[in-house]
Design a protein around this motif. Structure first.
Motif, PDB file in Angstrom:
ATOM      1  N   VAL A  59       0.842  -1.203   0.000  1.00  0.00           N
ATOM      2  CA  VAL A  59       0.000   0.000   0.000  1.00  0.00           C
ATOM      3  C   VAL A  59       0.872   1.246   0.000  1.00  0.00           C
ATOM      4  O   VAL A  59       0.648   2.193  -0.767  1.00  0.00           O
ATOM      5  N   ALA A  60       1.892   1.248   0.859  1.00  0.00           N
ATOM      6  CA  ALA A  60       2.794   2.405   0.937  1.00  0.00           C
ATOM      7  C   ALA A  60       3.524   2.638  -0.373  1.00  0.00           C
ATOM      8  O   ALA A  60       3.859   3.777  -0.714  1.00  0.00           O
ATOM      9  N   GLN A  61       3.757   1.563  -1.118  1.00  0.00           N
ATOM     10  CA  GLN A  61       4.432   1.680  -2.422  1.00  0.00           C
ATOM     11  C   GLN A  61       3.453   2.022  -3.540  1.00  0.00           C
ATOM     12  O   GLN A  61       3.874   2.263  -4.671  1.00  0.00           O
ATOM     13  N   GLY A  62       2.169   2.007  -3.248  1.00  0.00           N
ATOM     14  CA  GLY A  62       1.167   2.325  -4.255  1.00  0.00           C
ATOM     15  C   GLY A  62       0.714   1.153  -5.096  1.00  0.00           C
ATOM     16  O   GLY A  62      -0.042   1.334  -6.054  1.00  0.00           O
ATOM     17  N   ASP A  63       1.126  -0.070  -4.755  1.00  0.00           N
ATOM     18  CA  ASP A  63       0.731  -1.259  -5.514  1.00  0.00           C
ATOM     19  C   ASP A  63      -0.536  -1.823  -4.871  1.00  0.00           C
ATOM     20  O   ASP A  63      -0.504  -2.811  -4.134  1.00  0.00           O
ATOM     21  N   LEU A  64      -1.662  -1.182  -5.162  1.00  0.00           N
ATOM     22  CA  LEU A  64      -2.901  -1.525  -4.480  1.00  0.00           C
ATOM     23  C   LEU A  64      -3.420  -2.903  -4.858  1.00  0.00           C
ATOM     24  O   LEU A  64      -3.979  -3.615  -4.011  1.00  0.00           O
ATOM     25  N   ALA A  65      -3.248  -3.307  -6.110  1.00  0.00           N
ATOM     26  CA  ALA A  65      -3.746  -4.621  -6.533  1.00  0.00           C
ATOM     27  C   ALA A  65      -3.034  -5.742  -5.777  1.00  0.00           C
ATOM     28  O   ALA A  65      -3.669  -6.674  -5.271  1.00  0.00           O
ATOM     29  N   ALA A  66      -1.716  -5.648  -5.687  1.00  0.00           N
ATOM     30  CA  ALA A  66      -0.952  -6.669  -4.963  1.00  0.00           C
ATOM     31  C   ALA A  66      -1.256  -6.610  -3.469  1.00  0.00           C
ATOM     32  O   ALA A  66      -1.333  -7.644  -2.796  1.00  0.00           O
ATOM     33  N   ALA A  67      -1.437  -5.396  -2.937  1.00  0.00           N
ATOM     34  CA  ALA A  67      -1.774  -5.251  -1.521  1.00  0.00           C
ATOM     35  C   ALA A  67      -3.117  -5.908  -1.223  1.00  0.00           C
ATOM     36  O   ALA A  67      -3.271  -6.606  -0.209  1.00  0.00           O
ATOM     37  N   LEU A  68      -4.095  -5.694  -2.105  1.00  0.00           N
ATOM     38  CA  LEU A  68      -5.418  -6.277  -1.898  1.00  0.00           C
ATOM     39  C   LEU A  68      -5.342  -7.801  -1.875  1.00  0.00           C
ATOM     40  O   LEU A  68      -5.987  -8.451  -1.038  1.00  0.00           O
ATOM     41  N   LYS A  69      -4.539  -8.371  -2.768  1.00  0.00           N
ATOM     42  CA  LYS A  69      -4.379  -9.831  -2.774  1.00  0.00           C
ATOM     43  C   LYS A  69      -3.774 -10.316  -1.461  1.00  0.00           C
ATOM     44  O   LYS A  69      -4.233 -11.304  -0.874  1.00  0.00           O
ATOM     45  N   ALA A  70      -2.744  -9.616  -0.982  1.00  0.00           N
ATOM     46  CA  ALA A  70      -2.114 -10.006   0.285  1.00  0.00           C
ATOM     47  C   ALA A  70      -3.111  -9.921   1.433  1.00  0.00           C
ATOM     48  O   ALA A  70      -3.209 -10.836   2.262  1.00  0.00           O
ATOM     49  N   PHE A  71      -3.866  -8.825   1.489  1.00  0.00           N
ATOM     50  CA  PHE A  71      -4.833  -8.670   2.573  1.00  0.00           C
ATOM     51  C   PHE A  71      -5.940  -9.723   2.498  1.00  0.00           C
ATOM     52  O   PHE A  71      -6.406 -10.230   3.526  1.00  0.00           O
ATOM     53  N   ARG A  72      -6.357 -10.051   1.283  1.00  0.00           N
ATOM     54  CA  ARG A  72      -7.402 -11.076   1.154  1.00  0.00           C
ATOM     55  C   ARG A  72      -6.873 -12.457   1.531  1.00  0.00           C
ATOM     56  O   ARG A  72      -7.616 -13.278   2.086  1.00  0.00           O
TER      57      ARG A  72
END
Length: 207
Positions: A59-72
């Motif tokens: 998220v801090a790096q701005g990679d929201l798609a990858a962040a969403l996958k990690a959080f899910r």
């Protein structure tokens, strides 16, 4: 020092790339441990935390798609743990926080409907916890935070009336906490934030 602690230090130093590598190295170990003993709830929780650490950096790096996958991925584990032991308040709180993380990313992506569903799922859990332990002020504050997240999503999507209702719900909780713990400066700041948000909705022009 564990990979997680190294990652935390690197985040504090602003080295997000280094932190991400540390957290991913820790994630690999957590995955191996969980695979070796899938019935070990502690290792499963560690794996969920690792996914969240990775997601926070993304998220801090701005990679929201990858962040969403990690959080899910972390959310799925939290759901399994809570389902297997529904009486474990710690697992339930982890699940609520996981829903919030997913919701935060969805707001950033402009998916307000998805975000609201995630936040409301988290709110249901957050509201259940203090019912079981009314004296736990921290859990009551968690409910107020959930209302704040819902209000933010509603405000951004243009539902001012809904946002106002959510803010008032959170404000009522914080006012009660401040009344019962008048020396807690953090909760006074929280209450002031809710008051400011309500004032901004009532007077959007600021004049």
């Amino acid at each position: 020092m564990s990979y997680e602690k190294v990652g935390d230090v690197l985040v504090a130093q602003g080295d997000l790339a280094g932190a991400l590598k540390a957290f991913r190295d820790g994630l690999e170990i957590a995955e191996d441990l969980s695979r070796a003993d899938p019935g070990n709830a502690g290792w499963r929780r560690d794996l969920s935390v690792s996914f969240n650490k990775v997601g926070d950096v993304l998220v801090a790096q701005g990679d929201l798609a990858a962040a969403l996958k990690a959080f899910r991925d972390g959310l799925a584990i939290a759901e399994d743990l809570s389902r297997a032991d529904p009486g474990n308040a710690g697992w339930r709180r982890d699940l609520s926080v996981s829903y919030d993380r997913v919701g935060d990313v969805l707001v950033a992506q402009g998916d307000f409907a998805g975000a609201l569903k995630a936040f409301r799922d988290g709110l249901k859990i957050a509201e259940d916890l203090p019912r079981a332990d009314p004296g736990n002020a921290g859990w009551r504050r968690d409910v107020a935070v959930s209302h704040a997240k819902i209000a933010n999503a509603l405000t951004t999507s243009g539902d001012v009336a809904g946002a106002r209702r959510a803010l008032r719900s959170g404000c009522d909780i914080l006012a009660s906490l401040v009344q019962s713990h008048p020396d807690w400066a953090e909760w006074k700041r929280d209450l002031a934030w809710f008051d400011a948000q309500l004032a901004a909705l009532d007077n959007p022009g600021g004049g």
